[in-house]
Design a protein around this motif. Structure first.
Motif, mmCIF file in Angstrom:
data_model
loop_
_atom_site.group_PDB
_atom_site.id
_atom_site.type_symbol
_atom_site.label_atom_id
_atom_site.label_comp_id
_atom_site.label_asym_id
_atom_site.label_seq_id
_atom_site.Cartn_x
_atom_site.Cartn_y
_atom_site.Cartn_z
ATOM 1 N N VAL A 7 0.872 -1.169 0.000
ATOM 2 C CA VAL A 7 0.000 0.000 0.000
ATOM 3 C C VAL A 7 0.912 1.222 0.000
ATOM 4 O O VAL A 7 1.743 1.385 0.901
ATOM 5 C CB VAL A 7 -0.937 0.017 1.225
ATOM 6 C CG1 VAL A 7 -1.878 1.199 1.160
ATOM 7 C CG2 VAL A 7 -1.713 -1.284 1.314
ATOM 8 N N LYS A 8 0.774 2.067 -1.014
ATOM 9 C CA LYS A 8 1.665 3.221 -1.193
ATOM 10 C C LYS A 8 0.962 4.521 -0.821
ATOM 11 O O LYS A 8 -0.263 4.591 -0.790
ATOM 12 C CB LYS A 8 2.118 3.303 -2.644
ATOM 13 C CG LYS A 8 2.879 2.103 -3.116
ATOM 14 C CD LYS A 8 3.236 2.225 -4.570
ATOM 15 C CE LYS A 8 3.944 0.974 -5.052
ATOM 16 N NZ LYS A 8 4.264 1.047 -6.477
ATOM 17 N N GLY A 9 1.767 5.544 -0.551
ATOM 18 C CA GLY A 9 1.239 6.885 -0.340
ATOM 19 C C GLY A 9 0.593 7.124 1.006
ATOM 20 O O GLY A 9 -0.310 7.944 1.117
ATOM 21 N N LEU A 10 1.041 6.421 2.040
ATOM 22 C CA LEU A 10 0.485 6.609 3.378
ATOM 23 C C LEU A 10 1.309 7.618 4.165
ATOM 24 O O LEU A 10 2.515 7.750 3.956
ATOM 25 C CB LEU A 10 0.455 5.276 4.119
ATOM 26 C CG LEU A 10 -0.380 4.179 3.481
ATOM 27 C CD1 LEU A 10 -0.181 2.870 4.225
ATOM 28 C CD2 LEU A 10 -1.835 4.569 3.465
ATOM 29 N N ASN A 11 0.670 8.304 5.101
ATOM 30 C CA ASN A 11 1.362 9.254 5.962
ATOM 31 C C ASN A 11 2.288 8.485 6.905
ATOM 32 O O ASN A 11 1.841 7.607 7.647
ATOM 33 C CB ASN A 11 0.347 10.080 6.746
ATOM 34 C CG ASN A 11 0.985 11.137 7.594
ATOM 35 O OD1 ASN A 11 1.842 10.851 8.418
ATOM 36 N ND2 ASN A 11 0.575 12.362 7.386
ATOM 37 N N TYR A 12 3.579 8.818 6.892
ATOM 38 C CA TYR A 12 4.585 8.077 7.650
ATOM 39 C C TYR A 12 4.327 8.126 9.155
ATOM 40 O O TYR A 12 4.372 7.100 9.831
ATOM 41 C CB TYR A 12 5.974 8.617 7.334
ATOM 42 C CG TYR A 12 7.080 7.906 8.063
ATOM 43 C CD1 TYR A 12 7.513 6.654 7.647
ATOM 44 C CD2 TYR A 12 7.701 8.475 9.163
ATOM 45 C CE1 TYR A 12 8.508 5.983 8.312
ATOM 46 C CE2 TYR A 12 8.708 7.821 9.834
ATOM 47 C CZ TYR A 12 9.111 6.572 9.403
ATOM 48 O OH TYR A 12 10.093 5.903 10.068
ATOM 49 N N ASP A 13 4.041 9.286 9.699
ATOM 50 C CA ASP A 13 3.832 9.416 11.147
ATOM 51 C C ASP A 13 2.624 8.612 11.617
ATOM 52 O O ASP A 13 2.672 7.950 12.663
ATOM 53 C CB ASP A 13 3.660 10.888 11.532
ATOM 54 C CG ASP A 13 4.915 11.708 11.269
ATOM 55 O OD1 ASP A 13 6.020 11.137 11.371
ATOM 56 O OD2 ASP A 13 4.777 12.907 10.953
ATOM 57 N N LYS A 14 1.546 8.637 10.850
ATOM 58 C CA LYS A 14 0.348 7.881 11.223
ATOM 59 C C LYS A 14 0.594 6.378 11.156
ATOM 60 O O LYS A 14 0.098 5.624 11.993
ATOM 61 C CB LYS A 14 -0.823 8.259 10.327
ATOM 62 C CG LYS A 14 -1.348 9.649 10.588
ATOM 63 C CD LYS A 14 -2.528 9.954 9.710
ATOM 64 C CE LYS A 14 -3.047 11.362 9.977
ATOM 65 N NZ LYS A 14 -4.196 11.689 9.124
#
Length: 71
Positions: free
Chosen positions: A52-59
Motif C-alpha cells: 500500500v503506497k502513499g500513506l502518511n509516515y507518522d500515522k
C-alpha cells in the motif's frame, strides 16, 4: 486493506494472526513528502505480500506501535 494496483482495485482480508511481517519503506522523494509504502506479508503456501503506497509516515508508525509491531 484496500488498494489500487495498475488501475485495478484489490481488497485483502486477513486475520492479524495470519500477518507474518510488516515493513515500512521510504524512498528519498517520500521522505521529503513524509509519506511511505507499507508491505504486509501474510502466512500462506507461497511468500505473498500486499503493498500500500502513499500513506502518511507518522500515522503509520503510530498505528504499528499501538498494535504491537516493533518498528
Amino acid at each position: 486493506m484496500s488498494y489500487c494496483k495498475w488501475y485495478s482495485f484489490h481488497k485483502s482480508i486477513a486475520a492479524l494472526d495470519r500477518v507474518s511481517m510488516v515493513t515500512v519503506m521510504q524512498n528519498p522523494f517520500q521522505k521529503i513528502s513524509h509519506t511511505c509504502a507499507v508491505r504486509v506479508y501474510t502466512n500462506s503456501e507461497s511468500t505473498d505480500y500486499h503493498t500500500v503506497k502513499g500513506l502518511n509516515y507518522d500515522k503509520v508508525i503510530k498505528l504499528l506501535n499501538r498494535n504491537g509491531y516493533a518498528v
